[in-house]
Scaffold this active site. Structure first.
Site, PDB file in Angstrom:
ATOM      1  N   GLY A  15       0.849  -1.191   0.068  1.00 60.06           N
ATOM      2  CA  GLY A  15      -0.109   0.069  -0.057  1.00 60.06           C
ATOM      3  C   GLY A  15       0.881   1.206  -0.020  1.00 60.06           C
ATOM      4  O   GLY A  15       0.519   2.433  -0.636  1.00 60.06           O
ATOM      5  N   ASN A  16       1.857   1.129   0.785  1.00 60.49           N
ATOM      6  CA  ASN A  16       2.749   2.510   0.687  1.00 60.49           C
ATOM      7  C   ASN A  16       3.426   2.904  -0.225  1.00 60.49           C
ATOM      8  O   ASN A  16       4.145   3.997  -0.466  1.00 60.49           O
ATOM      9  CB  ASN A  16       3.499   2.584   2.093  1.00 60.49           C
ATOM     10  CG  ASN A  16       4.510   1.723   2.136  1.00 60.49           C
ATOM     11  OD1 ASN A  16       4.376   0.523   1.751  1.00 60.49           O
ATOM     12  ND2 ASN A  16       5.725   1.807   2.861  1.00 60.49           N
ATOM     13  N   LYS A 133     -12.747  -8.738   6.535  1.00 67.00           N
ATOM     14  CA  LYS A 133     -11.702  -7.879   6.035  1.00 67.00           C
ATOM     15  C   LYS A 133     -12.274  -6.347   6.032  1.00 67.00           C
ATOM     16  O   LYS A 133     -13.335  -6.108   5.340  1.00 67.00           O
ATOM     17  CB  LYS A 133     -11.401  -7.981   4.251  1.00 67.00           C
ATOM     18  CG  LYS A 133     -10.494  -7.205   3.758  1.00 67.00           C
ATOM     19  CD  LYS A 133      -9.048  -7.294   4.170  1.00 67.00           C
ATOM     20  CE  LYS A 133      -8.158  -6.096   3.538  1.00 67.00           C
ATOM     21  NZ  LYS A 133      -6.865  -5.650   4.436  1.00 67.00           N
ATOM     22  N   LYS A 218      -3.904  -9.411  -1.733  1.00 65.59           N
ATOM     23  CA  LYS A 218      -3.039  -9.120  -3.113  1.00 65.59           C
ATOM     24  C   LYS A 218      -1.848  -9.962  -3.018  1.00 65.59           C
ATOM     25  O   LYS A 218      -1.303 -10.320  -3.982  1.00 65.59           O
ATOM     26  CB  LYS A 218      -2.625  -7.817  -3.417  1.00 65.59           C
ATOM     27  CG  LYS A 218      -1.826  -7.041  -2.335  1.00 65.59           C
ATOM     28  CD  LYS A 218      -0.362  -6.420  -2.964  1.00 65.59           C
ATOM     29  CE  LYS A 218       0.552  -6.083  -2.014  1.00 65.59           C
ATOM     30  NZ  LYS A 218       0.305  -5.987  -0.746  1.00 65.59           N
ATOM     31  N   LYS A 280       1.808 -12.208   3.891  1.00 66.15           N
ATOM     32  CA  LYS A 280       2.866 -12.131   3.108  1.00 66.15           C
ATOM     33  C   LYS A 280       3.821 -13.452   3.112  1.00 66.15           C
ATOM     34  O   LYS A 280       4.242 -13.721   2.200  1.00 66.15           O
ATOM     35  CB  LYS A 280       4.023 -10.889   3.334  1.00 66.15           C
ATOM     36  CG  LYS A 280       2.791  -9.497   3.313  1.00 66.15           C
ATOM     37  CD  LYS A 280       3.555  -8.274   3.450  1.00 66.15           C
ATOM     38  CE  LYS A 280       2.919  -6.989   3.534  1.00 66.15           C
ATOM     39  NZ  LYS A 280       2.002  -6.996   2.384  1.00 66.15           N
TER      40      LYS A 280
HETATM   41  P1  ADP Z   1       1.163  -3.762   2.682  1.00 66.31           P
HETATM   42  O1  ADP Z   1       0.398  -2.714   2.912  1.00 66.31           O
HETATM   43  O2  ADP Z   1       2.852  -3.549   2.353  1.00 66.31           O
HETATM   44  O3  ADP Z   1       0.694  -5.021   2.039  1.00 66.31           O
HETATM   45  P2  ADP Z   1       1.216  -3.994   5.678  1.00 66.31           P
HETATM   46  O4  ADP Z   1       1.313  -2.850   6.220  1.00 66.31           O
HETATM   47  O5  ADP Z   1      -0.192  -4.538   5.657  1.00 66.31           O
HETATM   48  O6  ADP Z   1       1.558  -4.291   4.456  1.00 66.31           O
HETATM   49  O7  ADP Z   1       2.058  -5.288   6.385  1.00 66.31           O
HETATM   50  C1  ADP Z   1       3.640  -4.876   6.614  1.00 66.31           C
HETATM   51  C2  ADP Z   1       3.724  -4.363   7.877  1.00 66.31           C
HETATM   52  O8  ADP Z   1       3.832  -5.530   8.864  1.00 66.31           O
HETATM   53  C3  ADP Z   1       5.149  -4.003   8.108  1.00 66.31           C
HETATM   54  O9  ADP Z   1       5.398  -2.784   7.666  1.00 66.31           O
HETATM   55  C4  ADP Z   1       5.357  -4.070   9.559  1.00 66.31           C
HETATM   56  O10 ADP Z   1       5.090  -2.899  10.217  1.00 66.31           O
HETATM   57  C5  ADP Z   1       4.318  -5.102  10.212  1.00 66.31           C
HETATM   58  N1  ADP Z   1       4.732  -6.356  10.701  1.00 66.31           N
HETATM   59  C6  ADP Z   1       4.160  -7.092  11.460  1.00 66.31           C
HETATM   60  N2  ADP Z   1       4.861  -7.951  11.935  1.00 66.31           N
HETATM   61  C7  ADP Z   1       6.075  -8.012  11.238  1.00 66.31           C
HETATM   62  C8  ADP Z   1       7.144  -8.876  11.496  1.00 66.31           C
HETATM   63  N3  ADP Z   1       7.213  -9.973  12.186  1.00 66.31           N
HETATM   64  N4  ADP Z   1       8.429  -8.263  10.714  1.00 66.31           N
HETATM   65  C9  ADP Z   1       8.292  -7.279  10.358  1.00 66.31           C
HETATM   66  N5  ADP Z   1       7.148  -6.488   9.888  1.00 66.31           N
HETATM   67  C10 ADP Z   1       6.061  -6.784  10.590  1.00 66.31           C
HETATM   68 MG    MG Z   2      -1.322  -2.354   4.172  1.00 63.90          MG
END
Ligand code: ADP
Ligand code: MG
Length: 318
Positions: A15-16, A133, A218, A280
């Site tokens: 997302g970012n 969700k 995704k 992920k």
């Molecule tokens: P995106 O929007 O990129 O799909 P999310 O923000 O939903 O991803 O998920 C990724 C985030 O999860 C990371 O940026 C981090 O802040 C968080 N996170 C949670 N658990 C962990 C972990 N064990 N190791 C690293 N990051 C983690």
């Molecule tokens: Mg996200």
């Protein structure tokens, strides 16, 4: 034909890559973010990779839902699958434009094309019965109850934020356009697809497709696509340079690599939360377990550094 030497990779942008946390998500902000986050994609093209780029859509679909809701009475309602498709097209256009301009400024000619993608889900997926969700804007409790009673929404409290709609998030079974994506990649096109996980569709008994009012993760959809087009690697780009055990605690330990079995046992032990890192890790494991060479999780801006072995977390076969 020349022997194929290029490395085929699916890159899933978090997302970012498009809207930073706390931003309202204006078109200007999104273009500025894409300028930075697509640098790594161009670097990979310059290194000769065959690329498919996928991306999230959470904040963008949320804004679309606000627009549709506020304009009811002036413009017809839109079902969620149509909004997901609209946003795939809009974001795909922006990404394509930014990539084409970057390539042009480097004197590179490389075809880029965005494909609105459907993803088949199972009508009897248990997730269909358990909307979980969060989508769309935060609402008051009263507004949430009104939406539930008048529009049939499922609503839930998003702890610490407020009330929001919830929709099912079923498992991706197959990417409907997989053969088209493969043809385009074979022909040397950089394909942008599976935006927001793709538009979920189910096959009716008569064989026709029907859109589903849900969203597909995704990263999981990107893993499915990766296997279906014979990608060797899957790169999941998010907000952290590495994956950690005991994330955010004094015992935090950053990982350079782990096998799928290790990753699955850490997942089971609760190191990777369901709403963020969990899917992920699951996507990376599935991709590798089903024949992918390896998967990478790293920060959007650290892709090249990770490929050079200087950061990132690799998920490897056992
Ligand atoms: P995106 O929007 O990129 O799909 P999310 O923000 O939903 O991803 O998920 C990724 C985030 O999860 C990371 O940026 C981090 O802040 C968080 N996170 C949670 N658990 C962990 C972990 N064990 N190791 C690293 N990051 C983690
Ligand atoms: Mg996200």
């Amino acid at each position: 034909m020349e022997p194929r030497l290029a490395k085929r990779v699916v890159v899933a942008l978090g997302g970012n890559a498009i809207t930073l946390p706390g931003e309202e998500g204006s078109v200007e902000q999104d273009y500025a973010n894409l300028e930075r986050s697509l640098e790594g994609i161009v670097a990979l093209l310059e290194r000769g990779y065959e690329l498919v780029v996928t991306h999230g859509n959470g904040p963008q679909v949320g804004n679309q839902m606000i627009r549709v809701e506020r304009s009811l009475g002036h413009a017809p309602d839109l079902p969620l699958p149509v909004m997901v498709a609209d946003v795939q097209g809009g974001l795909g256009y922006m990404m394509e434009q930014v990539l084409l301009n970057k390539l042009w400024s480097r004197g590179l000619s490389y075809p880029v094309s965005c494909l609105v993608t459907l993803v088949e889900v199972a009508a009897d997926d248990p997730a269909m019965l358990e909307p979980s969700k969060f989508v769309g804007p935060v609402m008051t409790h009263d507004r949430a109850l009104q939406g539930r009673d008048e529009n049939g929404w499922d609503v839930k409290e998003d702890k610490g934020r407020g009330w929001r709609r919830v929709v099912p998030s079923p498992e991706p079974c197959t990417i409907v356009e997989k053969d088209t994506v493969r043809l385009l990649v074979d022909a040397g096109v950089l394909v942008i697809c599976v935006g927001g996980g793709g538009v979920p569709v189910v096959r009716r008994d008569d064989g026709s497709w029907a859109g589903v009012g849900g969203v597909v993760d995704k990263d999981l959809a990107s893993a499915v696509l990766g296997r279906e087009i014979g990608a060797r690697e899957l790169y999941i780009l998010t907000g952290v340079r590495k994956v950690a055990l005991h994330f955010g605690t004094p015992e935090e330990r950053w990982l350079g690599s782990m096998t799928t079995s290790q990753a699955r046992s850490y997942l089971a032990a609760g190191h990777f939360p369901a709403g963020s890192m969990g899917p992920k890790i699951d996507a990376a494991c599935r991709f590798v377990e089903q024949g992918g060479a390896r998967a990478l999780i790293t920060d959007i801006y650290s892709l090249v550094e990770a490929l050079d072995g200087r950061t990132g977390t690799w998920i490897l076969p056992d």
